[in-house]
Design a protein around this motif. Structure first.
Motif, PDB file in Angstrom:
ATOM      1  N   LEU B   7     -93.254 -16.017 -80.781  1.00 55.51           N
ATOM      2  CA  LEU B   7     -93.509 -14.661 -81.243  1.00 55.51           C
ATOM      3  C   LEU B   7     -92.437 -14.274 -82.250  1.00 55.51           C
ATOM      4  CD1 LEU B   7     -94.281 -12.999 -77.810  1.00 55.51           C
ATOM      5  CD2 LEU B   7     -95.920 -13.733 -79.525  1.00 55.51           C
ATOM      6  N   PRO B   9     -90.648 -11.113 -83.509  1.00 57.93           N
ATOM      7  CA  PRO B   9     -90.522  -9.674 -83.270  1.00 57.93           C
ATOM      8  C   PRO B   9     -90.337  -8.867 -84.542  1.00 57.93           C
ATOM      9  CG  PRO B   9     -88.968 -10.912 -81.918  1.00 57.93           C
ATOM     10  CD  PRO B   9     -89.528 -11.856 -82.916  1.00 57.93           C
ATOM     11  N   THR B  10     -89.747  -9.487 -85.590  1.00 62.28           N
ATOM     12  CA  THR B  10     -89.489  -8.671 -86.773  1.00 62.28           C
ATOM     13  C   THR B  10     -90.664  -8.670 -87.752  1.00 62.28           C
ATOM     14  OG1 THR B  10     -88.392 -10.540 -87.811  1.00 62.28           O
ATOM     15  CG2 THR B  10     -86.979  -8.949 -86.725  1.00 62.28           C
ATOM     16  N   SER B  11     -91.668  -9.493 -87.512  1.00 60.54           N
ATOM     17  CA  SER B  11     -92.807  -9.471 -88.433  1.00 60.54           C
ATOM     18  C   SER B  11     -93.552  -8.157 -88.280  1.00 60.54           C
ATOM     19  CB  SER B  11     -93.766 -10.635 -88.149  1.00 60.54           C
ATOM     20  OG  SER B  11     -94.854 -10.185 -87.382  1.00 60.54           O
ATOM     21  N   PRO B  14     -97.389  -6.069 -84.561  1.00 57.75           N
ATOM     22  CA  PRO B  14     -96.759  -5.691 -83.289  1.00 57.75           C
ATOM     23  C   PRO B  14     -96.782  -6.861 -82.317  1.00 57.75           C
ATOM     24  CG  PRO B  14     -98.431  -4.075 -83.918  1.00 57.75           C
ATOM     25  CD  PRO B  14     -98.520  -5.197 -84.893  1.00 57.75           C
ATOM     26  N   LEU B  15     -95.756  -6.949 -81.459  1.00 53.14           N
ATOM     27  CA  LEU B  15     -95.636  -8.055 -80.518  1.00 53.14           C
ATOM     28  C   LEU B  15     -96.865  -8.196 -79.630  1.00 53.14           C
ATOM     29  CD1 LEU B  15     -91.988  -8.256 -79.171  1.00 53.14           C
ATOM     30  CD2 LEU B  15     -93.256  -9.947 -80.441  1.00 53.14           C
ATOM     31  N   TYR B  16     -97.399  -7.067 -79.163  1.00 51.11           N
ATOM     32  CA  TYR B  16     -98.539  -7.160 -78.241  1.00 51.11           C
ATOM     33  C   TYR B  16     -99.738  -7.786 -78.948  1.00 51.11           C
ATOM     34  CZ  TYR B  16    -101.422  -3.362 -80.130  1.00 51.11           C
ATOM     35  OH  TYR B  16    -102.218  -2.595 -80.941  1.00 51.11           O
ATOM     36  N   ARG B  42     -96.789  -9.509 -65.079  1.00 51.24           N
ATOM     37  CA  ARG B  42     -95.421  -9.938 -64.792  1.00 51.24           C
ATOM     38  C   ARG B  42     -95.197 -11.379 -65.261  1.00 51.24           C
ATOM     39  NH1 ARG B  42     -94.873  -7.453 -60.425  1.00 51.24           N
ATOM     40  NH2 ARG B  42     -93.317  -5.930 -61.051  1.00 51.24           N
ATOM     41  N   ARG B  46     -92.823 -12.681 -68.336  1.00 51.56           N
ATOM     42  CA  ARG B  46     -91.752 -13.643 -68.095  1.00 51.56           C
ATOM     43  C   ARG B  46     -91.865 -14.843 -69.032  1.00 51.56           C
ATOM     44  NH1 ARG B  46     -91.107 -17.989 -65.094  1.00 51.56           N
ATOM     45  NH2 ARG B  46     -93.196 -17.765 -64.241  1.00 51.56           N
ATOM     46  N   VAL B  50     -91.314 -11.011 -73.210  1.00 47.59           N
ATOM     47  CA  VAL B  50     -91.522  -9.662 -73.733  1.00 47.59           C
ATOM     48  C   VAL B  50     -91.424  -8.668 -72.594  1.00 47.59           C
ATOM     49  CG1 VAL B  50     -93.022 -10.449 -75.604  1.00 47.59           C
ATOM     50  CG2 VAL B  50     -94.039  -9.779 -73.420  1.00 47.59           C
ATOM     51  N   ASN B  51     -91.315  -7.381 -72.936  1.00 41.40           N
ATOM     52  CA  ASN B  51     -91.253  -6.388 -71.867  1.00 41.40           C
ATOM     53  C   ASN B  51     -92.643  -6.187 -71.270  1.00 41.40           C
ATOM     54  OD1 ASN B  51     -92.626  -4.048 -73.073  1.00 41.40           O
ATOM     55  ND2 ASN B  51     -90.848  -3.882 -74.404  1.00 41.40           N
ATOM     56  N   MET B  52     -92.660  -5.594 -70.087  1.00 40.31           N
ATOM     57  CA  MET B  52     -93.910  -5.501 -69.324  1.00 40.31           C
ATOM     58  C   MET B  52     -94.961  -4.656 -70.026  1.00 40.31           C
ATOM     59  SD  MET B  52     -93.481  -6.578 -65.740  1.00 40.31           S
ATOM     60  CE  MET B  52     -93.567  -5.203 -64.618  1.00 40.31           C
ATOM     61  N   LEU B  53     -94.509  -3.638 -70.760  1.00 41.25           N
ATOM     62  CA  LEU B  53     -95.461  -2.788 -71.479  1.00 41.25           C
ATOM     63  C   LEU B  53     -96.202  -3.595 -72.536  1.00 41.25           C
ATOM     64  CD1 LEU B  53     -93.336   0.456 -71.757  1.00 41.25           C
ATOM     65  CD2 LEU B  53     -95.661   0.354 -70.902  1.00 41.25           C
ATOM     66  N   LYS B  57    -100.125  -4.335 -72.643  1.00 46.44           N
ATOM     67  CA  LYS B  57    -100.931  -3.961 -73.809  1.00 46.44           C
ATOM     68  C   LYS B  57    -101.743  -5.150 -74.327  1.00 46.44           C
ATOM     69  CE  LYS B  57     -99.422  -0.774 -77.187  1.00 46.44           C
ATOM     70  NZ  LYS B  57     -98.377  -0.107 -77.985  1.00 46.44           N
TER      71      LYS B  57
END
Lengths: 295, 135
Positions: B7, B9-11, B14-16, B42, B46, B50-53, B57
């Protein structure tokens, strides 16, 4: 809808007549990983000190988990932990000893989490802190702040002075924590690529105020770089939502904000120009908005 | 997921969205078959880092697009529809890379034929590598 974990309303704090924060308002929702972004001296540390109850605001209110953190009872302090920038740990102690000292203060202290995380990041329990590397000391401080299973974790510049690998490990720690239990994390930083990796929400702090606060996705979708190519006469053309405009001989480039794609496409059609849009990394967005804020 | 996931992240994406696309690709490629269970929020958070949100998403967008169905208390499963519409979806996913190629070709002033020549060669090269017997 859950109550916000943090509610700061028009807070100000002066030091020696100089306002560190002024008219500072911020709401942080439960479960978010919130990044406070701002230049050095913008007021991030003061804001975190207000949140942790180390400081009392001169004006305005601060509510953390519904309580005023400044004169909060011990039960409150067990739910919120804070790691200061360059947090100093007692150099002649080891983590096993520190854990023994801290654990009784926190009813939710998780020995297993503590041990597992230390082992995972290769930080020894019985090595004196002075023998740990800087990165390991930082990890140790953060793991110590997480072991009480806080509902709110405050980190002031946790990644400063860390090498890329240590920074990545620190981010993994934060992510692991939020997978494990319901915790809100608020951290200040100016390493924006890190923010893009883990944050759910961001707040820009400029001259003691919050100038932007939203979900990370929204900011990135909102601020973009647009180009109009093949513009015959660029002289009197206004680009809606523009923060910054650059005009070439027959092209216009602009950084825009809070404007619908349809409006821009309509303008392109009117000008008979081709239109393209690209998204920007958060660092560029921050710089553009900061430039726009300068009076 | 059995796929090397990278992934950025700076592109701009959006990450999701990147994560959802990656899962779509895995479904289109048959890594997840209809009825297979996808990772939980979860687990996904892991493995993808990425974060759970973000993980939630990503899974939510697959559900919205009809690729998956949620069985409460059990998990998220690839829907049969997902594989049936596979061709359309694969072409849709290909569009992103294709538009980059097309934009560059137009900028260089290549003709349609000259552009297709390059694309076809690359296609054949990959095709040969895939079917080459492994030792």
């Amino acid at each position: 809808m859950k109550e916000p974990v943090l509610q700061i309303e028009k807070a100000s704090k002066k030091f020696g007549g100089v306002a560190a924060v002024e008219d500072f308002s911020l709401n942080v929702a439960s479960g978010s990983i919130y990044a406070l972004i701002g230049r050095n001296g913008a007021g991030k540390t003061t804001a975190l000190h207000l949140m942790s109850g180390l400081l009392k605001p001169d004006e305005g209110t601060v509510r953390v988990l519904g309580t005023n953190p400044f004169n909060a009872p011990p039960e409150h302090r067990q739910r919120v932990t804070f790691v200061a920038e360059n947090q100093i740990l007692p150099v002649n102690a080891n983590l096993g000893q520190l854990a023994k000292f801290c654990a009784p203060l926190y009813p939710r202290w998780d020995h297993i989490w503590f041990g597992t995380m230390l082992a995972r990041f290769g930080v020894g329990l019985d090595i004196d802190i002075k023998h740990l590397s800087q990165g390991q000391q930082r990890q140790a401080a953060i793991i110590l702040a997480m072991a009480p299973k806080p509902e709110l974790l405050l980190l002031d510049e946790p990644a400063s002075t860390l090498d890329p690998i240590a920074r990545r490990e620190m981010m993994e720690l934060v992510l692991a924590l939020t997978r494990e239990w319901e915790c809100t994390v608020i951290f200040s930083t100016h390493i924006l690529s890190d923010v893009e990796r883990i944050a759910s929400h961001v707040g820009f702090v400029t001259n003691g105020k919050v100038t932007l606060s939203s979900s990370l996705d929204e900011v990135k979708e909102n601020v973009r770089l647009v180009r109009f190519n093949g513009v015959k006469n660029s002289d009197n053309i206004q680009i809606p939502g523009a923060i910054r405009v650059e005009k070439g001989t027959n092209s216009i480039a602009a950084v825009v904000r809070d404007v619908k794609e349809e409006e821009l496409l309509a303008l392109a059609a009117k000008l008979g120009a081709s239109y393209s849009a690209e998204y920007l990394p958060l660092e560029d967005i921050f710089i553009e908005i900061q430039k726009g804020c300068r009076v | 997921m059995g796929v090397l996931l990278h992934l950025n992240p700076t592109s701009g994406t959006p990450l999701y969205r990147q994560l959802a696309n990656s899962l779509q690709q895995a479904i289109a490629a048959g890594d997840f078959k209809p009825g297979d269970r996808l990772p939980s929020v979860r687990e996904l958070a892991r493995t993808a880092g990425v974060n759970m949100l973000t993980a939630a998403k990503a899974l939510q967008s697959l559900e919205t697009e009809g690729l998956t169905e949620t069985r409460r208390g059990v998990g998220v499963f690839v829907s049969v529809r997902a594989v049936e519409e596979s061709l359309e979806r694969k072409q849709e996913l290909l569009k992103d890379s294709a538009s980059q190629v097309a934009a560059q070709a137009v900028n260089f002033g290549l003709t349609e034929g000259q552009t297709l020549f390059v694309v076809l060669n690359e296609y054949r090269r990959f095709q040969n590598e895939r079917t080459r017997p492994t030792n």
